[in-house]
Design a protein around this motif. Structure first.
Motif, short mmCIF file in Angstrom:
data_model
loop_
_atom_site.label_atom_id
_atom_site.label_comp_id
_atom_site.label_asym_id
_atom_site.label_seq_id
_atom_site.Cartn_x
_atom_site.Cartn_y
_atom_site.Cartn_z
N LEU A 64 0.81 -1.22 0.00
CA LEU A 64 0.00 0.00 0.00
C LEU A 64 0.84 1.27 0.00
O LEU A 64 0.30 2.37 -0.15
N HIS A 65 2.15 1.12 0.13
CA HIS A 65 3.03 2.29 0.02
C HIS A 65 3.34 2.61 -1.44
O HIS A 65 3.91 3.67 -1.73
N LEU A 66 2.96 1.72 -2.35
CA LEU A 66 3.25 1.90 -3.77
C LEU A 66 2.12 2.63 -4.48
O LEU A 66 0.95 2.33 -4.26
N SER A 67 2.48 3.59 -5.32
CA SER A 67 1.47 4.34 -6.08
C SER A 67 0.85 3.47 -7.16
O SER A 67 1.55 2.71 -7.84
N THR A 79 -6.29 -0.16 -5.40
CA THR A 79 -5.49 -1.31 -5.00
C THR A 79 -6.19 -1.97 -3.82
O THR A 79 -6.23 -1.41 -2.72
N PRO A 80 -6.78 -3.17 -4.01
CA PRO A 80 -7.56 -3.79 -2.95
C PRO A 80 -6.72 -4.62 -1.99
O PRO A 80 -5.67 -5.17 -2.36
N VAL A 81 -7.18 -4.70 -0.76
CA VAL A 81 -6.66 -5.66 0.21
C VAL A 81 -7.87 -6.42 0.74
O VAL A 81 -8.45 -6.08 1.77
N PHE A 82 -8.28 -7.44 -0.03
CA PHE A 82 -9.39 -8.30 0.32
C PHE A 82 -8.83 -9.65 0.76
O PHE A 82 -7.62 -9.84 0.83
N ALA A 83 -9.71 -10.59 1.05
CA ALA A 83 -9.25 -11.92 1.47
C ALA A 83 -8.42 -12.59 0.39
O ALA A 83 -7.58 -13.44 0.68
N THR A 84 -8.62 -12.21 -0.86
CA THR A 84 -7.83 -12.77 -1.95
C THR A 84 -6.37 -12.37 -1.82
O THR A 84 -5.46 -13.16 -2.08
N GLN A 85 -6.14 -11.10 -1.42
CA GLN A 85 -4.77 -10.61 -1.27
C GLN A 85 -4.20 -10.88 0.13
O GLN A 85 -2.99 -11.03 0.30
N LEU A 86 -5.07 -10.94 1.13
CA LEU A 86 -4.66 -11.13 2.52
C LEU A 86 -5.51 -12.24 3.12
O LEU A 86 -6.58 -12.00 3.66
N ARG A 98 -6.47 1.06 -1.26
CA ARG A 98 -5.78 2.33 -1.53
C ARG A 98 -6.31 2.82 -2.87
O ARG A 98 -6.43 2.05 -3.82
N VAL A 99 -6.62 4.12 -2.96
CA VAL A 99 -7.07 4.71 -4.22
C VAL A 99 -6.13 5.84 -4.59
O VAL A 99 -5.91 6.77 -3.79
N ASP A 100 -5.56 5.75 -5.78
CA ASP A 100 -4.71 6.81 -6.33
C ASP A 100 -5.49 7.57 -7.39
O ASP A 100 -6.22 6.98 -8.19
N TYR A 101 -5.29 8.89 -7.43
CA TYR A 101 -5.99 9.75 -8.37
C TYR A 101 -4.98 10.64 -9.09
O TYR A 101 -4.17 11.32 -8.45
N GLY A 164 -7.97 19.83 -8.62
CA GLY A 164 -6.73 20.58 -8.76
C GLY A 164 -5.72 19.84 -9.61
O GLY A 164 -6.00 18.82 -10.23
N ASN A 165 -4.51 20.36 -9.60
CA ASN A 165 -3.47 19.87 -10.50
C ASN A 165 -2.53 18.85 -9.87
O ASN A 165 -1.58 18.41 -10.51
N GLY A 166 -2.78 18.49 -8.62
CA GLY A 166 -1.91 17.54 -7.95
C GLY A 166 -2.53 16.15 -7.87
O GLY A 166 -3.74 15.98 -8.04
N TYR A 167 -1.68 15.18 -7.59
CA TYR A 167 -2.15 13.82 -7.37
C TYR A 167 -2.76 13.71 -5.97
O TYR A 167 -2.45 14.49 -5.07
N ALA A 168 -3.63 12.74 -5.81
CA ALA A 168 -4.28 12.51 -4.52
C ALA A 168 -4.22 11.03 -4.18
O ALA A 168 -4.15 10.17 -5.08
N VAL A 169 -4.27 10.74 -2.89
CA VAL A 169 -4.27 9.36 -2.39
C VAL A 169 -5.26 9.26 -1.25
O VAL A 169 -5.34 10.16 -0.40
N ALA A 170 -6.02 8.17 -1.22
CA ALA A 170 -6.93 7.90 -0.11
C ALA A 170 -6.81 6.45 0.31
O ALA A 170 -6.48 5.59 -0.51
N ILE A 171 -7.09 6.21 1.58
CA ILE A 171 -7.21 4.85 2.11
C ILE A 171 -8.64 4.69 2.59
O ILE A 171 -9.18 5.55 3.29
N ALA A 172 -9.29 3.59 2.17
CA ALA A 172 -10.67 3.35 2.58
C ALA A 172 -10.79 1.99 3.23
O ALA A 172 -10.16 1.02 2.78
#
Length: 218
Positions: A64-67, A79-86, A98-101, A164-172
């Protein structure tokens, strides 16, 4: 973001999830049920591994540290972290993404049929919103800054857009190990096989040629 602020955000998510985890999924009947991806048996969830043969890595995920790659028409990447990944998430009733924009990137209108979602902005500025159910169909929206938190109730159509003109990151965090996602445009205009054009034309009160054009894009 400082280490202290990062820890505060993650602690908040963990505390929130403790209240959401069993809202819609049954409580586990054992300490854990690590998913056995090699088992072909289909159950409501995933078959458990022998608990005596479970290593620590089954409760671990790194990445989740990776863009995420936002080079797509929507300008976002989930980028999901579901039972498939974990695998250790199996039966625990929680997951996260993780959601990158990209600048002005959009996580298009969609629903999670099995989960409430609580989202924290890690970087950038997001406009978020959801629509209530019939008959009111209220549009509830807000602009979020770094560190802000917003909740999307289970099953409601919602979205996020970078402003805006910058990238964004969210964790849900989500209150299901498999929340599901129904992207509205894909479901309506990209169904396989297609929903008949005359049905969609009547539903949206447009000419069928408009529907044909939209379906060609999906």
């Amino acid at each position: 973001m400082s280490m202290l602020n990062t820890l505060i955000l993650w602690s908040f998510l963990a505390l929130t999830l403790s209240g959401l985890a069993f809202a819609y999924e049954p409580k586990p009947l054992q300490d854990f049920c690590v998913a056995d991806s090699s088992n072909s048996v289909k159950v409501n969830g995933l078959v458990c591994k022998n608990p005596m043969q479970v290593p620590a890595d089954d409760f671990f995920f790194s990445g989740l540290h990776l863009s995420g790659n936002t080079s797509n028409p929507a300008g976002s990447k989930v980028t999901p972290v579901f039972a498939t990944q974990l695998p250790g998430l199996n039966t625990l009733g929680i997951s996260m993404v993780r959601v990158d924009y990209a600048p002005w990137g959009l996580n298009p209108p969609h629903t999670h049929p099995r989960a409430t979602e609580i989202l924290t902005v890690i970087e950038g500025t997001l406009q978020v919103g959801f629509v209530t159910s019939n008959p009111d169909n209220r549009f509830i929206t807000k602009v979020l800054q770094k560190g802000d938190v917003f909740v999307f109730p289970v099953g409601l159509v919602h979205f996020q857009r970078s402003i805006g003109n910058g990238y964004a990151v969210a964790i849900a965090a989500l209150s299901s190990q498999n929340p599901g996602a129904i992207t509205i445009g894909n479901a309506v205009f990209g169904a396989n096989p297609p929903i008949p054009g005359d049905i969609l034309a009547k539903a949206f009160q447009v000419d069928k040629s408009v529907v044909d054009q939209l379906q060609s894009k999906f």
